[in-house]
Write an enzyme that holds these catalytic residues in place. Structure first.
Site, short mmCIF file in Angstrom:
data_model
loop_
_atom_site.label_atom_id
_atom_site.label_comp_id
_atom_site.label_asym_id
_atom_site.label_seq_id
_atom_site.Cartn_x
_atom_site.Cartn_y
_atom_site.Cartn_z
N ARG A 148 -19.26 14.27 12.85
CA ARG A 148 -19.91 13.69 11.67
C ARG A 148 -21.07 12.77 12.00
O ARG A 148 -22.10 12.81 11.34
CB ARG A 148 -18.87 12.89 10.89
CG ARG A 148 -17.85 13.79 10.32
CD ARG A 148 -16.76 13.04 9.64
NE ARG A 148 -15.90 14.03 9.00
CZ ARG A 148 -14.78 13.74 8.38
NH1 ARG A 148 -14.37 12.49 8.31
NH2 ARG A 148 -14.08 14.69 7.82
N GLY A 199 0.84 -1.20 0.00
CA GLY A 199 0.00 0.00 0.00
C GLY A 199 0.87 1.24 0.00
O GLY A 199 1.81 1.36 0.78
N HIS A 239 -17.98 6.55 4.32
CA HIS A 239 -16.79 7.35 4.06
C HIS A 239 -15.51 6.78 4.65
O HIS A 239 -14.45 6.85 4.04
CB HIS A 239 -17.04 8.74 4.64
CG HIS A 239 -15.91 9.69 4.48
ND1 HIS A 239 -15.45 10.07 3.25
CD2 HIS A 239 -15.14 10.34 5.38
CE1 HIS A 239 -14.45 10.93 3.40
NE2 HIS A 239 -14.23 11.09 4.68
N SER A 265 -16.30 18.41 0.92
CA SER A 265 -15.50 18.49 2.15
C SER A 265 -16.26 19.07 3.33
O SER A 265 -17.03 20.01 3.21
CB SER A 265 -14.27 19.35 1.89
OG SER A 265 -13.65 19.64 3.12
#
Ligand SMILES: Cc1cc2nc3c(=O)[nH]c(=O)nc-3n(C[C@H](O)[C@H](O)[C@H](O)COP(=O)(O)OP(=O)(O)OC[C@H]3O[C@@H](n4cnc5c(N)ncnc54)[C@H](O)[C@@H]3O)c2cc1C
Ligand code: SF4
Ligand code: FES
Lengths: 636, 255
Positions: A331, A41, A401, A285
């Site tokens: 959030r 990765g 997300h 955003s």
């Protein structure tokens, strides 16, 4: 039963990391050259790790399935990266960043890890500036900041709406320098398909060459996995198309515990779903919540256009319910409230969308002022929707997300497989049950630049692993296993396409293991996922060959793993009889609909150990809070 | 959001392998104007797969115009007809009912076609390895505010740093020149104070590897800037040329 030893050092919270660095084994520079390390990765976590390990003198090989290491999912991060610099003189500190992060995670994260993250956050900014990352500046020449959700200070550093890109290219540059110097070798277009264990330790990997289709074996003395998050399990998410759980999942099946899989973040400000053929969701955003105000019509099913709805017929529901934080609540809170108002029929035209309105900002700083701050995000919105957000408020809705859950790691970022380290979004470590904005970039770079370089030395210095050969039986057997799995998939030759099965899995999960969950739904969904998995293994259709570029085969392997992960997510959510952060169980809520934790019984990390398909054993790591008082999160 | 579906004819480049001879395959499609062109290809692929036929190989990742993975030549233009957009950002509402589209890979000597629409752009990475960085080890950085950088300078550096490494500039150029791509990186560091110590070595090292990797020379036609999804300015090429010239003077090399 796995023994979970978190290896959290003794001593005062603020001194743990310093003491631990002192106590860890150090390898002398001449000897570092003798160690081969594999990094899988090349996102922020992997690239920064490879660069720094290379600088120290280790011999590093880094793998990615992309054509270039410059293209990881990290590149799409828009908003910014946190640090406790206190450049704004607003009383920020390491303690405050630590506290905000622990509280934001609803007291389900490890104190020691979170403190360390806050502690090194400042070094990250310095590091990136020195690399030539062009962060936003004030006219006076100093670094600029913006605010993000879950914080009352302004500590987020950014480069327009392209922070992830600039940080990743910085790490990519540092890594390229090590390639130039001969310490790092980049091996792109390879997909990690399994880890090779020798005497219980991770000693190599099996990858598929995505151009020739060949399986290849690589040996090393330690493996670092930085393969990102898993919310593409929902099919539609803000993640890049290729993000997936395969690397983490295959390692899980070889003995690495998977922690808190049900902690998935549904981000409040994304573009709403527009049709069945949509391939992904786009994030707007969170920084937009600095100046944008979120509202819905007060009257359910109101079909008037936004500009025709007068002020007093609008419900600015976040400002109303959370006067202290307003539009900048964390959030999970923002998303859940969007869901509530839409479930009440107050979404835009009765559907699943709410307004993000900049009219006030236009009046305050002018359209040019807004353009300067968010210009590219406004352009992006116009490009995708065909609607000009300077004239009509944006429509937004929550979307999957980020995954707070991931492979369990100890304080040194090592999984329950010795020699297998896990960094970045792929691990579970620093965000508890909910991640605050601008802290994933911070964590990825903290793990890669400032933690693994030390803890890797401790492992190698303690274990002194020998070099191994790829012709050993362990390598051959693991490779054979991978090959059989591929051939099995190719031989099914059924009727359903890979995508159609993935979509169905996504629908099941977003519905029952999304923003709100309940016992009955979770029990139901577990059975449905099992059935769907059965369908996959009997009726999927994969065209093409194994020894060629075959993107359908790549996706099939990933979906097969998602079909197992999905079940574990539901199982974990069912086990956790409480609401915390992003995990909201309908049965456990306060009178006014806020998450109701159960600290007595669930103040632990759920680390699942794989037994066989559909069967796991639960291991618990109790979380100790010695420095913060467990409180009900309040943003009112 | 738009309502009515539109009918399009898509002619898409198929090529089994680098050595194989390619051809256009024709697809008639009725699609939503809100779909992106990549979603149209997804749709076509789903149908092909269901019929047991090989889907069209193409790459994408972010689908937001920032990773630089995607990229087709659409009706002769890299990334299609819209200015400053990547292929993944091209929505079908930009086409009319009945339009015909020709979709091809980014072609250049330096970009080998691997399969259908997938090309090999690894030459770009080789150039970056040669010098696209500031030499500095983790842990030795001074405080971020120790270096004061005027807003205009930081903004100008970011304008150059925004390059997504897609290769459209190379595909647009009749000489397959990579000058815009290289100029962007060289400029980012030439503008910033942090980049000064290695400024002249960097430009020489990067240009050398660019030439070795079959990228052509620049004859100032500026097709690159017109097709660049990030609007990277050709002024970056001028800056690179100036630095390259200065570098020769400074180091006394004349190759
Ligand atoms: C749209 C968007 C905006 C965001 N904005 C912000 C923000 O403003 N601030 C913030 O802090 N966070 C943000 N985030 C979150 C943040 O970007 C990610 O959490 C973070 O970048 C993850 O970094 P990573 O290095 O762990 O993984 P990734 O960047 O996902 O990298 C994973 C890497 O692993 C490779 N890989 C994966 N599996 C395999 C395999 N099997 N074989 C080989 N290679 C493999 C991939 O090729 C890739 O290189 C955002 C996320 C999204 C989706
Ligand atoms: S300069 Fe523009 S066209 Fe060329 S690679 Fe960069 S972004 Fe793409
Ligand atoms: S897919 Fe990332 S730029 Fe198009």
């Amino acid at each position: 039963m796995i023994k979970l030893d978190s290896k959290i050092p003794d001593g005062k919270l603020s001194e743990k990391w310093t003491n631990h660095k002192f106590n860890m084994k150090v390898i002398n520079p001449a000897n570092k050259r003798k160690f081969d390390i594999i990094v899988v990765g090349s996102g922020l976590a992997g690239a920064s790790a490879a660069a720094t390990l290379g600088e120290l003198g280790y011999k590093v090989k880094i793998f990615t399935f992309h054509d270039s290491t410059r293209r990881a999912h990290s590149i799409a991060a828009q908003g910014g990266i946190n640090a406790a610099k206190n450049y704004q003189n607003d009383a920020d500190s390491v303690y405050r960043l630590f506290y905000d992060t622990i509280k934001g995670g609803d007291f389900r994260g490890r104190e020691a890890n979170t403190w360390r993250l806050a502690e090194v956050s400042n070094n990250i900014i310095d590091q990136c500036v020195a690399q030539g990352v062009p962060f936003a500046r004030e006219y006076g020449g100093t670094l600029a900041n913006r605010s993000f959700g879950g914080a009352q200070v302004s500590r987020t550093f950014y480069a327009r709406g392209e922070t992830g890109q600039q940080l990743l290219l910085g790490a990519y540059g540092s890594m390229n320098r090590q390639v130039n110097l001969g310490n790092v070798e980049i091996i792109p277009r390879r997909e990690f398909l399994d880890v090779v264990k020798i005497d219980g330790h991770a000693r190599g990997i099996i990858v598929r060459n995505l151009v020739t289709g060949e399986l290849e074996k690589y040996a090393s003395q330690a493996v670092v996995l930085a393969t990102g998050g898993y919310v593409n399990v929902y099919f539609l998410s803000t993640n890049a198309m290729n993000s997936n759980v395969t690397a983490a999942w295959r390692v899980h099946k070889r003995g690495a515990a998977f922690a808190n899989p049900c902690y998935t973040q549904i981000h409040p400000t994304c573009l709403p779903v527009h049709g069945e053929d949509q391939s992904k969701l786009v994030l707007m955003s969170e920084s937009l919540r600095n100046d944008g105000r979120i509202w819905v019509p007060k009257k359910p099913g109101d079909t008037r256009g936004p500009n025709e709805i007068p002020e007093d017929e609008r419900d600015y529901y976040l400002e109303r319910r959370y006067p202290a934080f307003g539009n900048l609540v964390p959030r999970d809170v923002a998303s859940r409230n969007a869901k509530y108002v839409c479930d009440e029929g107050k979404g835009i035209a009765g559907g699943k969308a709410v307004y993000l309105d900049f009219s006030d900002a236009f009046n305050r700083i002018g359209k040019d002022g807004v353009k300067d701050k968010y210009g590219n995000l406004f352009d992006m919105y116009a490009n995708i929707t065909g609607v000009n957000p300077y004239n009509v408020p944006m429509n937004i809705y929550p979307a999957p997300h980020y995954s707070m859950g991931g492979l369990w790691v100890d304080y040194e970022l090592m999984s329950t497989i010795p020699g297998m380290f896990v960094l970045g979004e792929a691990n579970f470590s620093d965000h508890g049950a909910n991640r605050l904005g601008a802290s994933a970039l911070m964590q990825g770079l903290s793990d890669g630049y400032f933690i693994i370089p030390y803890t890797m030395g401790n492992y190698l210095g303690t274990e002194k692993p020998e070099k191994v050969d790829v012709e050993t039986n362990e390598f051959k057997e693991t490779q054979q296993n991978v090959e059989e799995n591929i051939n099995k998939m190719l031989s099914i030759n059924g009727k359903q396409t890979v995508d159609s099965i993935h979509k169905r899995l996504g629908h099941l999960l977003i519905d029952k293991v999304g923003m709100s969950r309940d016992e009955q739904g979770l029990k139901e969904v577990i059975n449905k996922i099992r059935d769907l998995r059965e369908e996959f293994w009997t009726d999927v259709k994969i065209v093409g060959k194994a020894n060629d570029i075959n993107q359908t085969l790549e996706r099939a392997g990933r979906v097969a793993d998602f079909l197992e992960l999905g079940e574990l997510m539901a199982k974990d959510a069912l086990n956790r009889n409480e609401s915390c952060g992003a995990h909201f169980r309908e049965e456990y809520q306060t009178e006014d609909g806020e998450a109701l934790r159960n600290d007595e019984e669930y103040k632990y990390v759920a680390a699942w150990e794989y037994k066989k398909e559909g069967e796991w054993e639960l291991n618990k790591e109790d979380l100790e809070f010695e420095n913060v008082k467990l409180a009900t999160r309040s943003y009112k | 959001m738009s309502e009515k579906n539109i009918k399009l004819t898509l002619n898409i480049w198929r090529q089994e392998s680098p050595e194989a001879k390619g051809h256009f395959e024709k697809f008639e499609k009725e699609i939503s104007p809100d779909a992106s062109i990549l979603e149209v290809l997804d749709e076509i692929n789903n149908h092909l797969e269901a019929e047991g036929k090989e889907p069209i190989a193409f790459e994408s990742d972010c689908r937001e115009g920032i990773c630089g993975t995607c990229g087709f030549v659409i009706n002769g233009q890299p990334h299609g007809p819209l200015p400053k957009t990547a292929t993944c950002q091209l929505h079908m509402r930009n086409f009319k009912d009945g339009d015909s589209l020709y979709i091809e890979p980014f072609r250049a000597t330096a970009f080998k076609i691997l399969k259908d629409l997938i090309v090999d752009r690894s030459g770009f990475d080789k150039i970056q390895v040669a010098g696209g960085f500031i030499s500095f080890n983790t842990g030795s950085a001074p405080d971020g505010n120790a270096i004061s950088i005027a807003k205009e300078i930081a903004d100008e550096a970011l304008d150059a740093a925004e390059c997504i490494g897609c290769g459209a500039c190379v595909a647009a150029c009749k000489n397959s020149s990579a000058m815009l791509f290289v100029g962007a990186k060289v400029s980012q560091f030439a503008i910033l104070p942090q980049g000064q110590p290695e400024r002249y070595e960097r430009v020489q090292a990067m240009v050398k590897v660019m030439d070795e990797n079959l990228f052509g020379s620049c004859t100032n036609t500026y097709a690159c800037e017109a097709e660049c999804p990030k609007g990277i300015s050709v002024l970056n090429i001028a800056r690179m040329n100036r630095d390259y010239f200065m570098a020769k003077l400074k180091t006394g090399t004349n190759e």
